[in-house]
Design an enzyme around this catalytic site. Structure first.
Site, PDB file in Angstrom:
ATOM      1  N   GLU A   1      -1.118  14.991   4.279  1.00 39.27           N
ATOM      2  CA  GLU A   1      -1.670  14.906   2.667  1.00 39.27           C
ATOM      3  C   GLU A   1      -3.265  15.373   2.556  1.00 39.27           C
ATOM      4  O   GLU A   1      -3.523  16.079   1.880  1.00 39.27           O
ATOM      5  CB  GLU A   1      -1.541  13.637   2.032  1.00 39.27           C
ATOM      6  CG  GLU A   1      -0.127  13.185   1.581  1.00 39.27           C
ATOM      7  CD  GLU A   1       0.461  14.158   0.439  1.00 39.27           C
ATOM      8  OE1 GLU A   1      -0.079  15.025   0.172  1.00 39.27           O
ATOM      9  OE2 GLU A   1       1.732  13.806   0.186  1.00 39.27           O
TER      10      GLU A   1
ATOM     11  N   HIS B   1       0.879  22.596   1.587  1.00 41.89           N
ATOM     12  CA  HIS B   1       2.067  22.018   2.445  1.00 41.89           C
ATOM     13  C   HIS B   1       2.955  22.988   2.991  1.00 41.89           C
ATOM     14  O   HIS B   1       3.565  23.114   3.884  1.00 41.89           O
ATOM     15  CB  HIS B   1       2.757  21.004   1.586  1.00 41.89           C
ATOM     16  CG  HIS B   1       1.999  19.681   1.507  1.00 41.89           C
ATOM     17  ND1 HIS B   1       1.964  18.604   2.222  1.00 41.89           N
ATOM     18  CD2 HIS B   1       1.831  19.051   0.228  1.00 41.89           C
ATOM     19  CE1 HIS B   1       1.533  17.689   1.925  1.00 41.89           C
ATOM     20  NE2 HIS B   1       1.457  17.830   0.742  1.00 41.89           N
TER      21      HIS B   1
ATOM     22  N   HIS C   1      -2.840  22.604  -3.427  1.00 42.67           N
ATOM     23  CA  HIS C   1      -2.581  21.505  -2.339  1.00 42.67           C
ATOM     24  C   HIS C   1      -0.909  21.736  -2.159  1.00 42.67           C
ATOM     25  O   HIS C   1      -0.630  21.851  -1.059  1.00 42.67           O
ATOM     26  CB  HIS C   1      -2.672  20.351  -3.266  1.00 42.67           C
ATOM     27  CG  HIS C   1      -1.643  19.068  -2.579  1.00 42.67           C
ATOM     28  ND1 HIS C   1      -2.841  18.129  -1.745  1.00 42.67           N
ATOM     29  CD2 HIS C   1      -0.746  18.563  -2.682  1.00 42.67           C
ATOM     30  CE1 HIS C   1      -1.941  17.339  -1.380  1.00 42.67           C
ATOM     31  NE2 HIS C   1      -0.724  17.659  -1.585  1.00 42.67           N
ATOM     32  N   GLU C   2      -0.137  22.305  -2.914  1.00 45.97           N
ATOM     33  CA  GLU C   2       1.442  22.313  -2.741  1.00 45.97           C
ATOM     34  C   GLU C   2       1.372  23.644  -1.879  1.00 45.97           C
ATOM     35  O   GLU C   2       2.285  23.483  -1.066  1.00 45.97           O
ATOM     36  CB  GLU C   2       2.110  22.679  -4.108  1.00 45.97           C
ATOM     37  CG  GLU C   2       1.786  21.207  -5.086  1.00 45.97           C
ATOM     38  CD  GLU C   2       2.210  20.094  -4.606  1.00 45.97           C
ATOM     39  OE1 GLU C   2       3.094  20.152  -3.694  1.00 45.97           O
ATOM     40  OE2 GLU C   2       1.866  19.185  -5.267  1.00 45.97           O
TER      41      GLU C   2
END
Length: 271
Positions: free
Chosen positions: A188, A133, A129-130
């Site tokens: 997100e 980004h 997930h990070e």
């Protein structure tokens, strides 16, 4: 006691007087309304991210290569140091804060206390997930905002301003300012999608993305009062809803397997 936080990028100062804790003070300078006109390239974001991470690595306890935490992380992510066009480097901060972050320069930092409560596959999903980004360039805007605060660039001159060298104090301010990074629901959601695809394409258990978010929801429901947790849920809101969104994806793909009751571990997890 310092607080616990989980966000895209958490940057702090290690205090020798309070071992294994992160100091997460906020930068005092504000960004002017004219900051949007400032020219800020991917190269700028990469350069400033590296400066910030180098500063953090010097001011926080980093697990050595022979440390069990570092060995576990290398086992998990050693094969992903070149991921989707990104050159990534990984380290573990041995602190009590629960956190993980990835920066525009490819630096990924995982906190030992996060590793204590997440399984290997859950860690893969969270860091995925990070990384999402970073791949989606969300972190570029976050770094720009932090730089604007640290450098105190005025809106009137921002259109012609270029990134300049910061002194050590300003780098520290820039690092702390990253705590204020916030992302839209769309950003997100896109990072969640990236994580799911990362898990699926690499043959990992996508259900772990669901259980990771369920654990974050349980932390929220536990009534934790520390402000760091509040920051965590400001940055990663609606964990339960996001877990359900992942469940629907897995069901659609025929990859869903009921994990049973998800609970927070009572002892530290090593896998």
């Amino acid at each position: 006691m310092k607080k616990i936080t989980l966000c895209l990028v958490m940057l702090g100062v290690f205090s020798t007087a309070e071992a294994q804790k992160i100091n997460i003070g906020k930068a005092a300078n504000a960004v002017s309304k004219g900051a949007k006109a400032f020219t800020f390239t991917n190269e700028d974001a990469i350069k400033l991210s590296k400066e910030s991470v180098d500063w953090m690595d010097k001011n926080n306890p980093v697990a050595t290569a022979k440390d069990p935490y570092a060995i576990r992380l290398e086992k998990l992510f050693g094969k992903h140091k070149s991921q989707d066009g990104l050159n990534l480097n990984y380290k573990v901060y041995k602190v009590i804060d629960i956190n993980a972050f990835a920066c525009a320069d490819g630096s990924v930092r995982v906190f030992s206390s996060l590793m204590d409560i997440m399984t290997d596959n859950e860690l893969l999903a969270i860091i995925g997930h990070e990384i999402g980004h970073v791949k989606n360039q969300d972190s570029k805007d976050a770094m720009k905002t932090a730089y604007m605060k640290a450098a105190a660039i005025e809106g009137a001159s921002s259109a012609s301003s270029t990134v300049s060298t910061l002194n050590n104090t300003q780098i520290g301010e820039m690092a702390n300012a990253m705590l204020d990074a916030s992302f839209s629901k769309k950003q997100e959601s896109e990072a969640d999608d990236y994580s799911y695809t990362f898990m699926k394409s690499n043959g990992y258990d996508v259900v772990a993305a669901y259980t990771a978010f369920r654990k974050l929801a349980l932390l929220s429901e536990s009534g934790e009062k520390q402000s760091g947790f509040q920051k965590m849920f400001n940055s990663h809101p609606d964990s339960a809803k996001r877990a359900e969104a992942i469940k629907k994806k897995a069901e659609k793909d025929g990859l869903w397997k009921d994990p049973g009751t998800v609970s927070l571990p009572k002892t530290k997890l090593t896998k």
